[in-house]
Design a protein around this motif. Structure first.
Motif, PDB file in Angstrom:
ATOM      1  N   ALA A  57      44.124  31.455  37.247  1.00 57.68           N
ATOM      2  CA  ALA A  57      43.874  30.883  38.688  1.00 57.68           C
ATOM      3  C   ALA A  57      43.983  29.623  38.452  1.00 57.68           C
ATOM      4  O   ALA A  57      43.802  29.284  38.058  1.00 57.68           O
ATOM      5  CB  ALA A  57      42.150  31.184  39.216  1.00 57.68           C
ATOM      6  N   TYR A  65      42.715  29.700  43.870  1.00 55.92           N
ATOM      7  CA  TYR A  65      43.359  30.651  44.055  1.00 55.92           C
ATOM      8  C   TYR A  65      43.579  31.447  43.310  1.00 55.92           C
ATOM      9  O   TYR A  65      43.941  30.853  42.124  1.00 55.92           O
ATOM     10  CB  TYR A  65      44.496  30.154  45.454  1.00 55.92           C
ATOM     11  N   PHE A  66      44.048  32.681  43.130  1.00 54.88           N
ATOM     12  CA  PHE A  66      44.796  33.862  41.934  1.00 54.88           C
ATOM     13  C   PHE A  66      46.102  33.310  41.763  1.00 54.88           C
ATOM     14  O   PHE A  66      46.862  33.002  43.108  1.00 54.88           O
ATOM     15  CB  PHE A  66      43.861  35.353  42.570  1.00 54.88           C
ATOM     16  N   ASP A  68      50.149  34.664  41.713  1.00 55.36           N
ATOM     17  CA  ASP A  68      51.064  35.316  41.286  1.00 55.36           C
ATOM     18  C   ASP A  68      52.556  34.606  40.478  1.00 55.36           C
ATOM     19  O   ASP A  68      52.506  33.661  40.828  1.00 55.36           O
ATOM     20  CB  ASP A  68      51.343  35.999  42.879  1.00 55.36           C
ATOM     21  N   HIS A 100      46.273  33.570  50.921  1.00 57.90           N
ATOM     22  CA  HIS A 100      45.051  32.955  49.725  1.00 57.90           C
ATOM     23  C   HIS A 100      45.389  33.439  48.117  1.00 57.90           C
ATOM     24  O   HIS A 100      44.844  33.410  47.224  1.00 57.90           O
ATOM     25  CB  HIS A 100      43.794  34.080  50.035  1.00 57.90           C
ATOM     26  N   ARG A 101      46.562  33.649  48.060  1.00 53.08           N
ATOM     27  CA  ARG A 101      47.103  33.059  46.387  1.00 53.08           C
ATOM     28  C   ARG A 101      48.331  32.610  46.089  1.00 53.08           C
ATOM     29  O   ARG A 101      48.867  32.405  47.376  1.00 53.08           O
ATOM     30  CB  ARG A 101      47.851  35.150  45.981  1.00 53.08           C
ATOM     31  N   LYS A 103      51.866  31.978  45.133  1.00 53.20           N
ATOM     32  CA  LYS A 103      52.978  32.253  44.589  1.00 53.20           C
ATOM     33  C   LYS A 103      53.380  30.946  43.487  1.00 53.20           C
ATOM     34  O   LYS A 103      54.339  30.328  44.196  1.00 53.20           O
ATOM     35  CB  LYS A 103      53.574  32.439  45.700  1.00 53.20           C
TER      36      LYS A 103
END
Length: 111
Positions: A57, A65-66, A68, A100-101, A103
């Motif tokens: 995160a 935020y996690f 990706d 909410h992630r 990128k």
């Protein structure tokens, strides 16, 4: 029977190659975009995000935020003394927040 096994092995081999090619190249920054310095760590262990296990995160403007595009195991042992589960580190990143992630399109740890 032998040819069926050979076909199955070939299919699995080429699927693996395709999956590697689909992965984002996070080692080269986009020179047209700003690089941000952010805090990075385990979302669950250090940033207290919900979920089970350990996932990478970032924390931007005091909000976590996690991530990706790269994962926690791509950057060393997460459970080592200075690993993401035991320490909050800094990274130079490019990317954007979507649903909410974060990128990520560029990610480099700062020593």
């Amino acid at each position: 029977m032998r040819s069926i096994g050979c076909v199955i092995i070939c299919i699995l081999f080429f699927q693996n190659i395709k999956a590697q090619n689909d992965r984002v190249n996070i080692s080269l920054p986009d020179t047209t975009k700003k690089i941000e310095i952010v805090e990075v760590s385990c979302g669950q262990c250090q940033f207290h995000l919900p979920g089970k296990g350990c996932n990478l995160a970032v924390r931007i403007n005091k909000k976590a935020y996690f991530v990706d595009g790269t994962n926690i195991d791509d950057h060393g042992d997460a459970h080592a003394k200075e690993g993401f589960c035991n320490a909050i580190r800094k990274a130079a990143v490019q990317g954007k927040i979507v649903n909410h992630r974060y990128k990520v399109t560029y990610f480099k740890l700062i020593e």
